[in-house]
Design a protein around this motif. Structure first.
Motif, PDB file in Angstrom:
ATOM      1  N   ASN A 162     -10.083   0.344  11.757  1.00  0.00           N
ATOM      2  CA  ASN A 162      -8.717  -0.156  11.531  1.00  0.00           C
ATOM      3  C   ASN A 162      -8.290   0.003  10.078  1.00  0.00           C
ATOM      4  O   ASN A 162      -7.130   0.329   9.787  1.00  0.00           O
ATOM      5  CB  ASN A 162      -8.578  -1.607  12.006  1.00  0.00           C
ATOM      6  CG  ASN A 162      -9.598  -2.545  11.401  1.00  0.00           C
ATOM      7  OD1 ASN A 162     -10.429  -2.147  10.592  1.00  0.00           O
ATOM      8  ND2 ASN A 162      -9.548  -3.809  11.794  1.00  0.00           N
ATOM      9  N   ALA A 163      -9.217  -0.197   9.137  1.00  0.00           N
ATOM     10  CA  ALA A 163      -8.880  -0.052   7.719  1.00  0.00           C
ATOM     11  C   ALA A 163      -8.570   1.407   7.375  1.00  0.00           C
ATOM     12  O   ALA A 163      -7.647   1.692   6.604  1.00  0.00           O
ATOM     13  CB  ALA A 163     -10.026  -0.569   6.855  1.00  0.00           C
ATOM     14  N   LYS A 164      -9.339   2.328   7.951  1.00  0.00           N
ATOM     15  CA  LYS A 164      -9.083   3.747   7.698  1.00  0.00           C
ATOM     16  C   LYS A 164      -7.712   4.150   8.228  1.00  0.00           C
ATOM     17  O   LYS A 164      -6.954   4.867   7.567  1.00  0.00           O
ATOM     18  CB  LYS A 164     -10.180   4.599   8.344  1.00  0.00           C
ATOM     19  CG  LYS A 164     -11.564   4.364   7.756  1.00  0.00           C
ATOM     20  CD  LYS A 164     -12.639   5.005   8.623  1.00  0.00           C
ATOM     21  CE  LYS A 164     -14.024   4.544   8.215  1.00  0.00           C
ATOM     22  NZ  LYS A 164     -15.071   4.990   9.161  1.00  0.00           N
ATOM     23  N   GLN A 165      -7.397   3.668   9.423  1.00  0.00           N
ATOM     24  CA  GLN A 165      -6.090   3.990   9.994  1.00  0.00           C
ATOM     25  C   GLN A 165      -4.973   3.356   9.162  1.00  0.00           C
ATOM     26  O   GLN A 165      -3.911   3.969   8.963  1.00  0.00           O
ATOM     27  CB  GLN A 165      -5.995   3.508  11.439  1.00  0.00           C
ATOM     28  CG  GLN A 165      -4.653   3.879  12.083  1.00  0.00           C
ATOM     29  CD  GLN A 165      -4.515   3.364  13.488  1.00  0.00           C
ATOM     30  OE1 GLN A 165      -5.509   3.129  14.174  1.00  0.00           O
ATOM     31  NE2 GLN A 165      -3.285   3.167  13.950  1.00  0.00           N
ATOM     32  N   PHE A 166      -5.194   2.153   8.670  1.00  0.00           N
ATOM     33  CA  PHE A 166      -4.194   1.478   7.848  1.00  0.00           C
ATOM     34  C   PHE A 166      -3.862   2.325   6.615  1.00  0.00           C
ATOM     35  O   PHE A 166      -2.698   2.522   6.274  1.00  0.00           O
ATOM     36  CB  PHE A 166      -4.729   0.101   7.417  1.00  0.00           C
ATOM     37  CG  PHE A 166      -3.704  -0.784   6.767  1.00  0.00           C
ATOM     38  CD1 PHE A 166      -3.053  -1.766   7.488  1.00  0.00           C
ATOM     39  CD2 PHE A 166      -3.386  -0.636   5.421  1.00  0.00           C
ATOM     40  CE1 PHE A 166      -2.111  -2.589   6.888  1.00  0.00           C
ATOM     41  CE2 PHE A 166      -2.453  -1.443   4.808  1.00  0.00           C
ATOM     42  CZ  PHE A 166      -1.806  -2.422   5.548  1.00  0.00           C
ATOM     43  N   MET A 167      -4.889   2.840   5.974  1.00  0.00           N
ATOM     44  CA  MET A 167      -4.672   3.652   4.783  1.00  0.00           C
ATOM     45  C   MET A 167      -3.940   4.953   5.131  1.00  0.00           C
ATOM     46  O   MET A 167      -3.048   5.391   4.391  1.00  0.00           O
ATOM     47  CB  MET A 167      -6.011   3.952   4.112  1.00  0.00           C
ATOM     48  CG  MET A 167      -5.879   4.636   2.766  1.00  0.00           C
ATOM     49  SD  MET A 167      -5.022   3.633   1.527  1.00  0.00           S
ATOM     50  CE  MET A 167      -6.376   2.615   0.938  1.00  0.00           C
ATOM     51  N   PHE A 181       0.835  -1.205   0.000  1.00  0.00           N
ATOM     52  CA  PHE A 181       0.000   0.000   0.000  1.00  0.00           C
ATOM     53  C   PHE A 181       0.872   1.258   0.000  1.00  0.00           C
ATOM     54  O   PHE A 181       0.577   2.228  -0.705  1.00  0.00           O
ATOM     55  CB  PHE A 181      -0.929   0.000   1.215  1.00  0.00           C
ATOM     56  CG  PHE A 181      -2.171  -0.824   1.033  1.00  0.00           C
ATOM     57  CD1 PHE A 181      -3.383  -0.233   0.734  1.00  0.00           C
ATOM     58  CD2 PHE A 181      -2.133  -2.204   1.153  1.00  0.00           C
ATOM     59  CE1 PHE A 181      -4.535  -0.989   0.559  1.00  0.00           C
ATOM     60  CE2 PHE A 181      -3.271  -2.977   0.983  1.00  0.00           C
ATOM     61  CZ  PHE A 181      -4.470  -2.363   0.687  1.00  0.00           C
ATOM     62  N   THR A 182       1.933   1.231   0.786  1.00  0.00           N
ATOM     63  CA  THR A 182       2.834   2.386   0.837  1.00  0.00           C
ATOM     64  C   THR A 182       3.481   2.637  -0.515  1.00  0.00           C
ATOM     65  O   THR A 182       3.545   3.783  -0.992  1.00  0.00           O
ATOM     66  CB  THR A 182       3.917   2.156   1.907  1.00  0.00           C
ATOM     67  OG1 THR A 182       3.297   2.046   3.187  1.00  0.00           O
ATOM     68  CG2 THR A 182       4.914   3.310   1.925  1.00  0.00           C
ATOM     69  N   MET A 183       3.956   1.583  -1.163  1.00  0.00           N
ATOM     70  CA  MET A 183       4.565   1.722  -2.489  1.00  0.00           C
ATOM     71  C   MET A 183       3.577   2.308  -3.490  1.00  0.00           C
ATOM     72  O   MET A 183       3.939   3.145  -4.321  1.00  0.00           O
ATOM     73  CB  MET A 183       5.057   0.365  -2.991  1.00  0.00           C
ATOM     74  CG  MET A 183       6.296  -0.161  -2.296  1.00  0.00           C
ATOM     75  SD  MET A 183       6.747  -1.795  -2.947  1.00  0.00           S
ATOM     76  CE  MET A 183       8.322  -2.070  -2.124  1.00  0.00           C
ATOM     77  N   SER A 184       2.333   1.873  -3.421  1.00  0.00           N
ATOM     78  CA  SER A 184       1.307   2.340  -4.363  1.00  0.00           C
ATOM     79  C   SER A 184       1.058   3.835  -4.207  1.00  0.00           C
ATOM     80  O   SER A 184       1.027   4.584  -5.192  1.00  0.00           O
ATOM     81  CB  SER A 184       0.003   1.570  -4.141  1.00  0.00           C
ATOM     82  OG  SER A 184       0.199   0.174  -4.302  1.00  0.00           O
ATOM     83  N   ASN A 197       3.620   6.798   5.546  1.00  0.00           N
ATOM     84  CA  ASN A 197       4.848   6.082   5.196  1.00  0.00           C
ATOM     85  C   ASN A 197       5.321   6.445   3.792  1.00  0.00           C
ATOM     86  O   ASN A 197       6.522   6.365   3.489  1.00  0.00           O
ATOM     87  CB  ASN A 197       4.640   4.568   5.282  1.00  0.00           C
ATOM     88  CG  ASN A 197       4.405   4.082   6.699  1.00  0.00           C
ATOM     89  OD1 ASN A 197       4.752   4.772   7.663  1.00  0.00           O
ATOM     90  ND2 ASN A 197       3.812   2.913   6.840  1.00  0.00           N
ATOM     91  N   ALA A 198       4.380   6.830   2.939  1.00  0.00           N
ATOM     92  CA  ALA A 198       4.711   7.200   1.560  1.00  0.00           C
ATOM     93  C   ALA A 198       5.210   8.633   1.451  1.00  0.00           C
ATOM     94  O   ALA A 198       5.489   9.107   0.344  1.00  0.00           O
ATOM     95  CB  ALA A 198       3.488   7.003   0.666  1.00  0.00           C
ATOM     96  N   ILE A 238      -7.175  11.289   0.468  1.00  0.00           N
ATOM     97  CA  ILE A 238      -7.262   9.911  -0.022  1.00  0.00           C
ATOM     98  C   ILE A 238      -8.676   9.410   0.226  1.00  0.00           C
ATOM     99  O   ILE A 238      -9.213   9.543   1.335  1.00  0.00           O
ATOM    100  CB  ILE A 238      -6.234   8.992   0.667  1.00  0.00           C
ATOM    101  CG1 ILE A 238      -4.821   9.406   0.266  1.00  0.00           C
ATOM    102  CG2 ILE A 238      -6.480   7.532   0.308  1.00  0.00           C
ATOM    103  CD1 ILE A 238      -3.730   8.538   0.852  1.00  0.00           C
ATOM    104  N   THR A 239      -9.294   8.867  -0.803  1.00  0.00           N
ATOM    105  CA  THR A 239     -10.665   8.373  -0.679  1.00  0.00           C
ATOM    106  C   THR A 239     -10.672   6.976  -0.063  1.00  0.00           C
ATOM    107  O   THR A 239      -9.805   6.153  -0.360  1.00  0.00           O
ATOM    108  CB  THR A 239     -11.379   8.331  -2.033  1.00  0.00           C
ATOM    109  OG1 THR A 239     -10.740   7.363  -2.882  1.00  0.00           O
ATOM    110  CG2 THR A 239     -11.344   9.684  -2.710  1.00  0.00           C
ATOM    111  N   VAL A 240     -11.662   6.733   0.794  1.00  0.00           N
ATOM    112  CA  VAL A 240     -11.833   5.414   1.412  1.00  0.00           C
ATOM    113  C   VAL A 240     -13.324   5.094   1.466  1.00  0.00           C
ATOM    114  O   VAL A 240     -14.160   5.998   1.559  1.00  0.00           O
ATOM    115  CB  VAL A 240     -11.247   5.367   2.843  1.00  0.00           C
ATOM    116  CG1 VAL A 240      -9.737   5.568   2.833  1.00  0.00           C
ATOM    117  CG2 VAL A 240     -11.912   6.386   3.754  1.00  0.00           C
TER     118      VAL A 240
END
Length: 567
Positions: free
Chosen positions: A160-165, A120-123, A171-172, A151-153
C-alpha cells in the motif's frame, strides 16, 4: 537492458532530506546532482534539502525544503504565521501503516491535519519542477516524453505504501508509463557495481554474496544480493529492517533537552522562536555527523538566548545549573551565554537504541543457514555516513568486511538513476508475503471444518478459501508469471478476482488474522450458455515493485488486467 529514454532522473524522497540526480542515455554513469540547496544565513550547502512543505493560509503550496523552513521561521518572528502550515518529516506515515489509504492524513507541526496524498503530491511536484528548471538551463529541446522518472522507496514498505507513492507521483504530473519505483538498498547495490576501486573486487565476480544496509533518516532497510554471471543481481533474503534511522537520534536529543528545560519551555521555543529552533536542529545535525568512536571531551552546541529566557519566565523554575545537577549531569553539561558544552559520552548514548536495533536484526539474518557465504556488508545512507554508527556496527558484527563507499548518503540516488537506464539489472527477489486468491470451493467436511458455508445451486460451498499463488520466502524472477487452473464463475455476469496477502506461509482462509485484502480485478463475462462457458484463468506477474494481476476468458480469449489497488 538499456531503456529508450533520453535521460533518467531519480527522486530520493527521504524522511529527513530529499534530492534528485540525473544522467543522459549517452553517458549514464555521468550522474549530476543539484549542488545548490542552501540552508540559510550560515550558507550551509547540501546535496539534499529537508523534506518540508509550507502551505499559505489558503492551503496553497508556498515552498519546500530550506526555503520553507526559513520562510516559516521569518513569519513566526514577525508574528505573521497565523494560518500558515508547515509539514516536516511526514514520510514515516507510510511505514508499516496497514490502514494506509487515500484518505490518510498527516499533521503539521501544530498538530492540524490534511490529507497526506496532498502533501506528498506537492513535494514531488516541487522536485520535478526544480529538476526541469535546472535541466532547461543546461540543455534545450528536451520534452517530458524523453524522460524516465524513478522514485526511490524502502524495500521494506508494504504494497500500500508503494502504491501511495506511485499515485502521488502520478498526481504530480509524472506519466504512469514513464515512472518506476526503485528499492533503496537495491539501488545502492546497483551503484556499487560501478565502483572502480579495489573494493569492487568484493562483488564484481559472479557468485559473490553481500548484504546492503541502507541507514536513512527514517528507516534501516536491509537486503542481501548475489552477483550473477550475466551481471544481474539475485536477492537471497527478503527485504527487512525497521524504523531505526537517524531521526531516532534527533528525537532522543530533543527529549534530552526537554528533561533539562521542561516541556513547556521546549513547546514555546518551537512555537515562538522558530528560526532558533531550526538552527538548533541544524547545529545538532552537523555535530552528530562529526562524532566518532575516538571523540572525547566536550561538544559545543549553540544555545539560543531565547531558549534560556523562556525557561527563566517560568516562575517555578530552579536555576538551570541546579537543574543540571538534579539530573546527575554535573560536570558533564556546562552553560555559558550562548553555548552548551556537553560531554561526548552523553551524546553517544543518544545513538545506542537505533544502532543496536540494526545490529541485532543483522545478526539474526546472519544466523540463518543460507547466509553463511555472505562475507561483506555495504553500508550506505545518510545515517550510514555517521562515524559512530559505522564503528558500532563494525565492532559488533565481527568476521564480516564492512565497506562504506564515498558519498554514502547519495549512493541510493545514483543507483536509482542507473536502475532507470538498466531496469533489468535486478533478476530476482525473495517474496516478503504469501499471495493468493479468495475462492469458494465444494465443501469437504475434513478440510473445511472452520469455513463459512453457502449453498449455490443446491451445492454446499466453503467460502473465503485462501488459494495460494506464491509463498513468502520463495524466490521469484522479475516478470515471472504464475497462473491458476480454470476458475468457474459463481455469478453469470462477472467474477471478482479478490487478491490477499499475508506473512504466513500456509494460510487457510482469507479471514485469518494477518490476511490483508490488497485488491480486486473485475472480470466481465461474455454471453455463454453456462457458467463453464465463462471459465477464466488468472495470472500473477510477480517480482516487480508492484503486483500485476491478469485474467483471460478461456473461451473468448478476452483479457483483463490491473495493478492491485492496495489503498
Amino acid at each position: 537492458m538499456a531503456g529508450s529514454a533520453l535521460l533518467v532522473v531519480a527522486f530520493d524522497f527521504g524522511t529527513t532530506y530529499s534530492g534528485y540526480a540525473f544522467s543522459f542515455r549517452d553517458d549514464p554513469l555521468k550522474i549530476q546532482t543539484n549542488q545548490k540547496w542552501i540552508a540559510g544565513s550560515d550558507q550551509l550547502i547540501s546535496l539534499k534539502t529537508p523534506t518540508c512543505v509550507l502551505l499559505d493560509p489558503n492551503g496553497q503550496f508556498d515552498s519546500f525544503g530550506y526555503e520553507a523552513e526559513n520562510h516559516f521561521a521569518t513569519l513566526v518572528e514577525d508574528k505573521e504565521h497565523q494560518g500558515w502550515r508547515l509539514f516536516r518529516r511526514f514520510k514515516m506515515i507510510l511505514h508499516n501503516n496497514k490502514d494506509l489509504s487515500r484518505s490518510t492524513t498527516v499533521e503539521d507541526i501544530n498538530g492540524k491535519s490534511i490529507p497526506a496524498m496532498t502533501i506528498f503530491t506537492m513535494s514531488i511536484k516541487y522536485l520535478k519542477k526544480h529538476f526541469t528548471e535546472a535541466l532547461n538551463k543546461q540543455k534545450t529541446g528536451i520534452v517530458d516524453e524523453d524522460i524516465q522518472y524513478v522514485i526511490t522507496v524502502p524495500a521494506i514498505w508494504n504494497d500500500n505504501a508503494k502504491q501511495f507513492m506511485r499515485e502521488a507521483a502520478e498526481n504530480a504530473g509524472i506519466e504512469k508509463a514513464r515512472l518506476k519505483l526503485s528499492f533503496e538498498p537495491e539501488a545502492a547495490s546497483i551503484w556499487c557495481q560501478t565502483i572502480s576501486t579495489d573494493v569492487k573486487e568484493t562483488w564484481s565476480k559472479a557468485g559473490r554474496q553481500y548484504m546492503v544496509i541502507d541507514l536513512g533518516g527514517g528507516t534501516a532497510d536491509i537486503s542481501v544480493h548475489e552477483k550473477q554471471i550475466d551481471d544481474t543481481l539475485k536477492e537471497l533474503h527478503k527485504a527487512s529492517g525497521g524504523p531505526w534511522g537517524g531521526t531516532v537520534v534527533d528525537n532522543n536529543y530533543l527529549e534530552w533537552l526537554t528533561k533539562i528545560f521542561g516541556n513547556t519551555t521546549m513547546q514555546r521555543f518551537k512555537n515562538e522562536q522558530m528560526e532558533d529552533y531550526f538552527q538548533l536542529l541544524r547545529d545538532f545535525e552537523i555535530k552528530k555527523r562529526g562524532i566518532g568512536p575516538e571523540s572525547k571531551g566536550k561538544i559545543t552546541f549553540r544555545l539560543s538566548a531565547s531558549m534560556k529566557e523562556l525557561y527563566q519566565e517560568e516562575s517555578n523554575r530552579v536555576p538551570l545549573e541546579e537543574k543540571i545537577d538534579q539530573l546527575g549531569l554535573s560536570g558533564m553539561v556546562t552553560l555559558t551565554s550562548d553555548k552548551m558544552r556537553v560531554e561526548v559520552s552523553v551524546i553517544k548514548q543518544l545513538f545506542e537504541t537505533p544502532i543496536h536495533c540494526v545490529i541485532e536484526h543483522v545478526q539474526q539474518i546472519f544466523a540463518k543457514p543460507n547466509m553463511q557465504k555472505v562475507e561483506t556488508i555495504l553500508l550506505v545512507g545518510g545515517f550510514g555516513e555517521c562515524k559512530l554508527a559505522q564503528n558500532l556496527i563494525q565492532k559488533e558484527i565481527k568476521k564480516k568486511k564492512i565497506i562504506i563507499p564515498e558519498e554514502a548518503g547519495i549512493v541510493v540516488l545514483k543507483g536509482a538513476v542507473r536502475f532507470g537506464h538498466f531496469q533489468g539489472i535486478v533478476r530476482s527477489r525473495i517474496m516478503a508475503h504469501t499471495y493468493g486468491l479468495s475462492v469458494c470451493t465444494t465443501f469437504v467436511e475434513q478440510k473445511h471444518k472452520n469455513a463459512e458455508v453457502i449453498f449455490i445451486d443446491g451445492v454446499k460451498e466453503a467460502l473465503n478459501i485462501f488459494t495460494i499463488m506464491i509463498r513468502a520466502g520463495k524466490e521469484v524472477n522479475i516478470g515471472e508469471i504464475i497462473s491458476t487452473g480454470p476458475l468457474t464463475p459463481i455469478y453469470p455476469d462477472e467474477t471478482n478476482i479478490i487478491v490477499y496477502c499475508t506473512e504466513e506461509i500456509d494460510p487457510e482462509y482469507t479471514t485469518d488474522i494477518g490476511c490483508k485484502h490488497i485488491g480486486t480485478l473485475i472480470v466481465k463475462h461474455s454471453n455463454g450458455k453456462s457458467k463453464a462457458d465463462n471459465q477464466i484463468k488468472a495470472s500473477f506477474i510477480f517480482g516487480d515493485t508492484e503486483l500485476l494481476v491478469k485474467a483471460v476468458n478461456i473461451r473468448t480469449k478476452e483479457e483483463f488486467s490491473t495493478y492491485m489497488d492496495c489503498l
